[in-house]
Design a protein around this motif. Structure first.
Motif, short mmCIF file in Angstrom:
data_model
loop_
_atom_site.label_atom_id
_atom_site.label_comp_id
_atom_site.label_asym_id
_atom_site.label_seq_id
_atom_site.Cartn_x
_atom_site.Cartn_y
_atom_site.Cartn_z
N LEU A 47 0.80 -1.22 0.00
CA LEU A 47 0.00 0.00 0.00
C LEU A 47 0.84 1.28 0.00
O LEU A 47 0.33 2.35 -0.34
N GLU A 48 2.10 1.18 0.40
CA GLU A 48 2.95 2.37 0.50
C GLU A 48 3.08 3.15 -0.80
O GLU A 48 3.08 4.39 -0.78
N PRO A 49 3.20 2.51 -1.98
CA PRO A 49 3.29 3.28 -3.22
C PRO A 49 2.07 4.16 -3.48
O PRO A 49 2.14 5.13 -4.23
N TYR A 50 0.94 3.81 -2.85
CA TYR A 50 -0.28 4.60 -3.03
C TYR A 50 -0.46 5.62 -1.90
O TYR A 50 -1.50 6.27 -1.80
N GLY A 51 0.56 5.74 -1.04
CA GLY A 51 0.47 6.66 0.09
C GLY A 51 -0.42 6.14 1.20
O GLY A 51 -0.92 6.93 2.02
N LEU A 52 -0.63 4.83 1.26
CA LEU A 52 -1.53 4.23 2.22
C LEU A 52 -0.81 3.30 3.21
O LEU A 52 -1.43 2.42 3.81
N GLY A 53 0.48 3.52 3.38
CA GLY A 53 1.25 2.69 4.30
C GLY A 53 0.74 2.79 5.73
O GLY A 53 0.64 1.79 6.45
N PHE A 54 0.40 4.02 6.16
CA PHE A 54 -0.12 4.22 7.50
C PHE A 54 -1.46 3.51 7.67
O PHE A 54 -1.75 2.96 8.74
N TYR A 55 -2.27 3.51 6.62
CA TYR A 55 -3.56 2.80 6.64
C TYR A 55 -3.32 1.30 6.80
O TYR A 55 -4.06 0.61 7.51
N GLY A 56 -2.29 0.80 6.13
CA GLY A 56 -1.94 -0.62 6.26
C GLY A 56 -1.56 -0.97 7.69
O GLY A 56 -1.94 -2.03 8.20
#
Length: 202
Positions: A47-56
């Motif tokens: 998810l990090e490439p989509y800027g969603l690492g924190f969400y993960g």
């Protein structure tokens, strides 16, 4: 409730709990070295490439907390309720990323969760009625503040073990097991607390 049905429901709770608690721990443990059968452990990296690492990471922590409620069997009702939106969130991620097969696994886990919720159906009528209901709520095992605190200490050790895993994997596993044993003792803490209160009553 007969013993066989109680055993089945307890087994479902432990299985669901281990599934999601293990999945969350595996996502956050150093190099994903934790026991679990459901993945992917690399969700955060995906998810990090989509800027969603924190969400993960949020999903992983949710899996740990909710799964731990069920694997320790202390908060089956609360864990089962919270698991519905958690599974829905994970389902949306898997559909968005076009992961084939995963939605079917999640559907099966959701079905097991609904079976768990069915045993607590007497709790839901007062919620629907938004107040007192003419339907009786079955009596269940007494929970005490001391038991809650003991259980929370066990959960805290799970989160602490994640940090320890970056230093030593074996010690981290020891911390995890200590937390599980501590949380299991929360039921014993309830009994001791209730017995103490009964002694105080003249």
């Amino acid at each position: 409730m007969n013993r066989f049905l109680h055993f089945i429901l307890l087994s479902i709770s432990i299985f669901l709990g281990f599934t999601f608690w293990g999945a969350g721990m595996a996502k956050l443990f150093h190099e994903h070295q934790f026991f679990g059968w459901i993945g992917p452990v690399w969700l955060i990296e995906e998810l990090e490439p989509y800027g969603l690492g924190f969400y993960g990471k949020f999903i992983a922590l949710s899996q740990i907390c909710i799964g731990y409620m069920l694997v320790t069997t202390r908060y089956k009702l609360l864990g089962s309720i919270m698991m519905i939106p958690m599974i829905a969130n994970i389902l949306m991620v898997t559909i968005s990323l076009d992961w084939r097969g995963t939605p079917y696994v999640l559907a099966f886990l959701l079905l097991l969760n609904l079976i768990l919720l069915w045993q607590y159906r007497d709790f839901f009528r007062p919620l629907i009625d938004e107040g007192k209901s003419r339907f009786d709520i079955k009596t269940r095992r007494i929970r005490t503040a001391s038991g809650h605190l003991v259980w929370l200490a066990g959960l805290g050790l799970q989160l602490f073990a994640i940090q320890v895993s970056y230093w030593n994997w074996i010690v981290a596993c020891g911390v995890v097991l200590t937390g599980l044993v501590l949380s299991a003792l929360s039921f014993r803490a309830d009994l001791i607390s209730v017995a103490t209160e009964e002694v105080k009553i003249p």
